[in-house]
Design an enzyme around this catalytic site. Structure first.
Site, PDB file in Angstrom:
ATOM      1  N   CYS A 218       3.136  -3.207   3.926  1.00  0.00           N
ATOM      2  CA  CYS A 218       2.329  -2.016   4.257  1.00  0.00           C
ATOM      3  C   CYS A 218       3.107  -1.231   5.304  1.00  0.00           C
ATOM      4  O   CYS A 218       4.303  -1.478   5.502  1.00  0.00           O
ATOM      5  CB  CYS A 218       0.905  -2.394   4.679  1.00  0.00           C
TER       6      CYS A 218
ATOM      7  N   HIS B  84       7.128 -30.463  11.047  1.00  0.00           N
ATOM      8  CA  HIS B  84       6.547 -29.169  10.653  1.00  0.00           C
ATOM      9  C   HIS B  84       5.564 -29.331   9.484  1.00  0.00           C
ATOM     10  O   HIS B  84       4.620 -28.570   9.347  1.00  0.00           O
ATOM     11  CB  HIS B  84       7.655 -28.182  10.317  1.00  0.00           C
TER      12      HIS B  84
ATOM     13  N   HIS C 252      10.283 -23.572   9.725  1.00  0.00           N
ATOM     14  CA  HIS C 252       9.188 -24.224  10.456  1.00  0.00           C
ATOM     15  C   HIS C 252       7.812 -24.036   9.825  1.00  0.00           C
ATOM     16  O   HIS C 252       6.952 -24.885   9.989  1.00  0.00           O
ATOM     17  CB  HIS C 252       9.137 -23.707  11.903  1.00  0.00           C
TER      18      HIS C 252
ATOM     19  N   ASP D 257       0.868  -1.171   0.000  1.00  0.00           N
ATOM     20  CA  ASP D 257       0.000   0.000   0.000  1.00  0.00           C
ATOM     21  C   ASP D 257       0.910   1.227   0.000  1.00  0.00           C
ATOM     22  O   ASP D 257       2.135   1.105  -0.191  1.00  0.00           O
ATOM     23  CB  ASP D 257      -1.007  -0.030   1.170  1.00  0.00           C
TER      24      ASP D 257
ATOM     25  N   THR E  69       3.057  -1.146   8.651  1.00  0.00           N
ATOM     26  CA  THR E  69       3.582  -2.012   9.711  1.00  0.00           C
ATOM     27  C   THR E  69       3.791  -3.446   9.249  1.00  0.00           C
ATOM     28  O   THR E  69       4.441  -4.231   9.940  1.00  0.00           O
ATOM     29  CB  THR E  69       2.579  -2.078  10.883  1.00  0.00           C
TER      30      THR E  69
END
Ligand code: RB5
Length: 148
Positions: free
Chosen positions: A65, A133, A98, A8, A67
């Protein structure tokens, strides 16, 4: 390997840096936008690029974005996407070893350019450990089926 890029306005600058870095590494990408710092809504770009991955246009993605939080939440709504928000090299490594994350999410307003590039590098180079995993990832896919 082809990388789907999405961002964004808060991630635009870092996306441009990552694009240049991928070019340096000789890695192909598809840029699903956004293409400027004009305000947009991150779910629109997360969805387009995530669909590009599940439809096979790209192999994995790097979504950015401000954050990294919103775009990772949105990406994880798409069936088949395992998006990991990583703020350091260790979490990026573990997200492959993992979780076999097929999308790396970054915070454009949080990470410096060099740290972001180091995170991208380790994420691109680290293989999935498999084994126990794999079973856990399969259980994530089963949750997606339960939610259909
Ligand atoms: C946009 O201002 C900002 O909210 C967005 O880039 C992101 O940080 C959301 O999680």
């Amino acid at each position: 390997m082809k990388i789907a890029l999405a961002c964004d306005h808060g991630g635009f600058r870092l996306k441009e840096t990552i694009k240049a870095y991928l070019e340096e590494l000789g890695i192909e990408y598809i840029d699903y936008g956004t293409y400027s710092e004009e305000s947009v809504d991150y779910p629109d770009f997360a969805y387009k690029a995530a669909k590009g991955i599940v439809n096979g246009e790209a192999d994995r993605g790097i979504f950015i974005c401000g954050t990294g939080i919103g775009i990772s939440i949105a990406a994880n709504k798409v069936k088949g996407i395992r998006a990991a928000l990583c703020y350091n090299v260790f979490s990026a490594e573990m997200s492959k070893r993992h979780n076999n994350a097929n999308v790396l999410c970054l915070g454009g307003r949080i990470l410096g350019e060099e740290l972001a590039k180091a995170i991208v590098k380790v994420w691109l180079e680290t293989p999935f450990d498999g084994g126990r995993h794999e079973r856990r990832i399969n259980k994530i896919s089963e949750i997606e089926k339960l939610e259909e």
